[in-house]
Design a protein around this motif. Structure first.
Motif, PDB file in Angstrom:
ATOM      1  N   GLY A  90      19.856   5.905  -5.861  1.00 10.77           N
ATOM      2  CA  GLY A  90      20.137   5.147  -4.642  1.00 10.77           C
ATOM      3  C   GLY A  90      20.930   5.958  -3.626  1.00 10.77           C
ATOM      4  O   GLY A  90      20.721   5.844  -2.417  1.00 10.77           O
ATOM      5  N   ALA A  91      21.837   6.774  -4.126  1.00 11.62           N
ATOM      6  CA  ALA A  91      22.621   7.644  -3.231  1.00 11.62           C
ATOM      7  C   ALA A  91      21.699   8.650  -2.551  1.00 11.62           C
ATOM      8  O   ALA A  91      21.842   8.929  -1.354  1.00 11.62           O
ATOM      9  N   TRP A  92      20.740   9.158  -3.325  1.00 16.40           N
ATOM     10  CA  TRP A  92      19.760  10.084  -2.735  1.00 16.40           C
ATOM     11  C   TRP A  92      18.927   9.363  -1.662  1.00 16.40           C
ATOM     12  O   TRP A  92      18.673   9.914  -0.581  1.00 16.40           O
ATOM     13  N   VAL A  93      18.513   8.132  -1.958  1.00 17.01           N
ATOM     14  CA  VAL A  93      17.723   7.341  -1.001  1.00 17.01           C
ATOM     15  C   VAL A  93      18.501   7.173   0.306  1.00 17.01           C
ATOM     16  O   VAL A  93      17.974   7.420   1.401  1.00 17.01           O
ATOM     17  N   MET A  94      19.751   6.783   0.172  1.00 18.20           N
ATOM     18  CA  MET A  94      20.592   6.529   1.347  1.00 18.20           C
ATOM     19  C   MET A  94      20.722   7.784   2.216  1.00 18.20           C
ATOM     20  O   MET A  94      20.542   7.750   3.430  1.00 18.20           O
ATOM     21  N   ARG A  95      21.027   8.886   1.567  1.00 20.51           N
ATOM     22  CA  ARG A  95      21.234  10.142   2.292  1.00 20.51           C
ATOM     23  C   ARG A  95      19.938  10.623   2.946  1.00 20.51           C
ATOM     24  O   ARG A  95      19.917  11.024   4.112  1.00 20.51           O
ATOM     25  N   THR A  96      18.837  10.537   2.195  1.00 21.18           N
ATOM     26  CA  THR A  96      17.553  11.013   2.713  1.00 21.18           C
ATOM     27  C   THR A  96      17.079  10.154   3.885  1.00 21.18           C
ATOM     28  O   THR A  96      16.615  10.672   4.907  1.00 21.18           O
ATOM     29  N   ALA A  97      17.207   8.844   3.740  1.00 16.79           N
ATOM     30  CA  ALA A  97      16.763   7.930   4.801  1.00 16.79           C
ATOM     31  C   ALA A  97      17.588   8.126   6.068  1.00 16.79           C
ATOM     32  O   ALA A  97      17.042   8.145   7.178  1.00 16.79           O
ATOM     33  N   CYS A  98      18.902   8.290   5.919  1.00 16.36           N
ATOM     34  CA  CYS A  98      19.762   8.462   7.094  1.00 16.36           C
ATOM     35  C   CYS A  98      19.484   9.806   7.773  1.00 16.36           C
ATOM     36  O   CYS A  98      19.437   9.887   9.007  1.00 16.36           O
ATOM     37  N   ALA A  99      19.293  10.847   6.971  1.00 20.55           N
ATOM     38  CA  ALA A  99      18.984  12.164   7.544  1.00 20.55           C
ATOM     39  C   ALA A  99      17.654  12.106   8.294  1.00 20.55           C
ATOM     40  O   ALA A  99      17.502  12.677   9.379  1.00 20.55           O
ATOM     41  N   ALA A 103      16.840  12.691  12.205  1.00 20.79           N
ATOM     42  CA  ALA A 103      15.847  13.680  12.639  1.00 20.79           C
ATOM     43  C   ALA A 103      14.882  13.056  13.651  1.00 20.79           C
ATOM     44  O   ALA A 103      14.508  13.696  14.640  1.00 20.79           O
ATOM     45  N   TRP A 104      14.466  11.804  13.422  1.00 24.33           N
ATOM     46  CA  TRP A 104      13.607  11.116  14.396  1.00 24.33           C
ATOM     47  C   TRP A 104      14.314  10.984  15.733  1.00 24.33           C
ATOM     48  O   TRP A 104      13.730  11.159  16.788  1.00 24.33           O
ATOM     49  N   MET A 105      15.599  10.653  15.651  1.00 23.62           N
ATOM     50  CA  MET A 105      16.401  10.500  16.855  1.00 23.62           C
ATOM     51  C   MET A 105      16.445  11.821  17.618  1.00 23.62           C
ATOM     52  O   MET A 105      16.237  11.868  18.835  1.00 23.62           O
ATOM     53  N   ASP A 106      16.686  12.904  16.891  1.00 22.06           N
ATOM     54  CA  ASP A 106      16.761  14.230  17.517  1.00 22.06           C
ATOM     55  C   ASP A 106      15.413  14.651  18.107  1.00 22.06           C
ATOM     56  O   ASP A 106      15.355  15.419  19.052  1.00 22.06           O
ATOM     57  N   ALA A 107      14.314  14.138  17.508  1.00 27.20           N
ATOM     58  CA  ALA A 107      12.984  14.472  18.006  1.00 27.20           C
ATOM     59  C   ALA A 107      12.602  13.592  19.206  1.00 27.20           C
ATOM     60  O   ALA A 107      11.490  13.684  19.719  1.00 27.20           O
ATOM     61  N   PRO A 265       4.307   8.247   4.582  1.00 27.30           N
ATOM     62  CA  PRO A 265       5.245   9.369   4.513  1.00 27.30           C
ATOM     63  C   PRO A 265       5.927   9.575   5.864  1.00 27.30           C
ATOM     64  O   PRO A 265       5.360   9.222   6.911  1.00 27.30           O
ATOM     65  N   ALA A 266       7.107  10.170   5.831  1.00 27.33           N
ATOM     66  CA  ALA A 266       7.901  10.359   7.056  1.00 27.33           C
ATOM     67  C   ALA A 266       7.093  11.011   8.173  1.00 27.33           C
ATOM     68  O   ALA A 266       7.175  10.600   9.328  1.00 27.33           O
ATOM     69  N   GLY A 267       6.282  11.993   7.803  1.00 28.35           N
ATOM     70  CA  GLY A 267       5.531  12.741   8.800  1.00 28.35           C
ATOM     71  C   GLY A 267       4.507  11.921   9.558  1.00 28.35           C
ATOM     72  O   GLY A 267       4.057  12.314  10.627  1.00 28.35           O
ATOM     73  N   GLU A 268       4.120  10.770   8.993  1.00 26.74           N
ATOM     74  CA  GLU A 268       3.106   9.947   9.658  1.00 26.74           C
ATOM     75  C   GLU A 268       3.698   8.876  10.565  1.00 26.74           C
ATOM     76  O   GLU A 268       2.972   8.183  11.273  1.00 26.74           O
ATOM     77  N   VAL A 269       5.013   8.718  10.508  1.00 26.87           N
ATOM     78  CA  VAL A 269       5.633   7.644  11.282  1.00 26.87           C
ATOM     79  C   VAL A 269       5.435   7.864  12.783  1.00 26.87           C
ATOM     80  O   VAL A 269       5.102   6.932  13.514  1.00 26.87           O
ATOM     81  N   ALA A 270       5.600   9.121  13.223  1.00 24.84           N
ATOM     82  CA  ALA A 270       5.496   9.408  14.655  1.00 24.84           C
ATOM     83  C   ALA A 270       4.153   8.966  15.226  1.00 24.84           C
ATOM     84  O   ALA A 270       4.083   8.405  16.317  1.00 24.84           O
ATOM     85  N   SER A 271       3.080   9.187  14.456  1.00 20.08           N
ATOM     86  CA  SER A 271       1.749   8.851  14.960  1.00 20.08           C
ATOM     87  C   SER A 271       1.529   7.340  15.050  1.00 20.08           C
ATOM     88  O   SER A 271       0.591   6.886  15.692  1.00 20.08           O
TER      89      SER A 271
END
Ligand code: C2E
Ligand code: CA
Ligand code: CA
Ligand code: CA
Length: 279
Positions: A90-99, A103-107, A265-271
């Protein structure tokens, strides 16, 4: 009859052994999955029903097993929960999702809110609040872009403790959602006591709204209840245009479901970001 009995017993015993072995196998596999980075997050869009924009995503855990392929959470979350492995996972999930949200915000996408599911074991961790604060600080995600999804079952043990904890999380600036609303046993009184922002209507209600007038009545009532308490409502498991239209007609705020998008997957969200609601 005796022979049959013994055979049955032996069969039962050997399947018990199989089950126990299977558990052990999965447990040690789960342990190494974290180290080998076999977990991935998929993200399912949450849309603003009035405007049609994607306003958030829910992070959903998958296990990319070298032999079994993509393993759904239903097959391992329970065991991860029992063994306590859900805490580091769960800690990994939290960190990965927030990062990822940062990254989406920065993009230049979004702002996209990310919703993370919290298990009972994580909720019981003494350092939960500090660990969420640390992840926000480390990733640089604005707190209002993180939403924690909690189920009613987390509140039944120690209500006073839960209230304290929720207030501490709230003070960080993160959003709090009640997941699977309507399926738990707890009383409605916690809705007044707990500083929550969102009710997520369980998909077991949503699936029937077009055909079952009782389910439709429940959904209409949950929306009204939420709005009377100044809470936002998200309907999950929306699979048809009819369900979407019903929810829109009754003022539901946000929707999530296969009708709009499966978790991707994260990479498909933008599309997906151009309006999905048209369908
Ligand atoms: P949930 O939190 O209620 O998540 C929604 C589940 O409904 C997801 O299943 C999602 O893929 C599925 N879903 C979304 N739209 C539709 C639809 O239109 N129709 C149908 N039939 N299903 C839909 P998923 O990804 O298999 O996750 C299952 C459960 O596993 C989640 O239910 C949640 O309780 C748990 N889970 C997933 N990821 C995590 C995690 O990171 N941590 C914890 N503690 N639990 C997690
Ligand atoms: Ca959820
Ligand atoms: Ca749910
Ligand atoms: Ca659920």
């Amino acid at each position: 009859a005796k022979k049959l009995g013994r055979n049955c017993y032996q069969f039962y015993q050997s399947s018990m052994n199989d089950a126990a072995q299977e558990r052990l196998r999965i447990e040690s596999a789960l342990r190494s999955a974290l180290e080998r980075q076999e977990f991935v997050l998929h993200y399912q869009p949450q849309l603003d029903l009035a405007g049609g924009a994607i306003v958030g995503v829910e992070a959903l855990l998958r296990w990319q097993h070298p032999e079994l392929g993509m393993v759904a959470p239903q097959r391992f979350i329970g065991l991860a929960e029992e063994t306590g492995l859900i805490v580091p996972i769960g800690a990994w999930v939290m960190r990965t999702a927030c990062a990822q949200a940062r990254a989406w915000m920065d993009a230049g996408l979004g702002p996209l809110r990310v919703a993370v599911n919290l298990s009972a074991r994580q909720f019981a961790q003494r350092d939960l609040v500090q660990s969420v604060a640390r992840v926000l600080a480390d990733t640089g995600l604005p707190p209002h872009l993180l939403e924690l999804e909690l189920t009613e079952s987390l509140f039944v043990d120690d209500v006073a403790q839960a209230v304290t904890l929720l207030h501490q999380l709230k003070a960080l600036g993160v959003g709090l959602a009640i997941d699977d609303f309507g399926t738990g046993y707890s009383s409605l009184s916690y809705l007044r006591t707990f500083p929550i922002d969102v009710l997520k209507i369980d998909r077991s209600f949503v699936g029937q709204i077009a055909v079952d007038t009782d389910q439709a009545a429940i959904v209409i009532s949950i929306i009204a209840l939420a709005h009377n308490l100044q809470l936002k409502v998200i309907a999950e498991g929306v699979e048809t245009a009819g369900q979407r239209d019903f929810l829109r007609a009754h003022g539901c705020d946000e929707v999530q479901g296969y009708f709009f998008s499966r978790p991707v997957p994260a990479g498909e969200v933008a599309s997906l970001l151009p309006a999905l609601l048209a369908g």
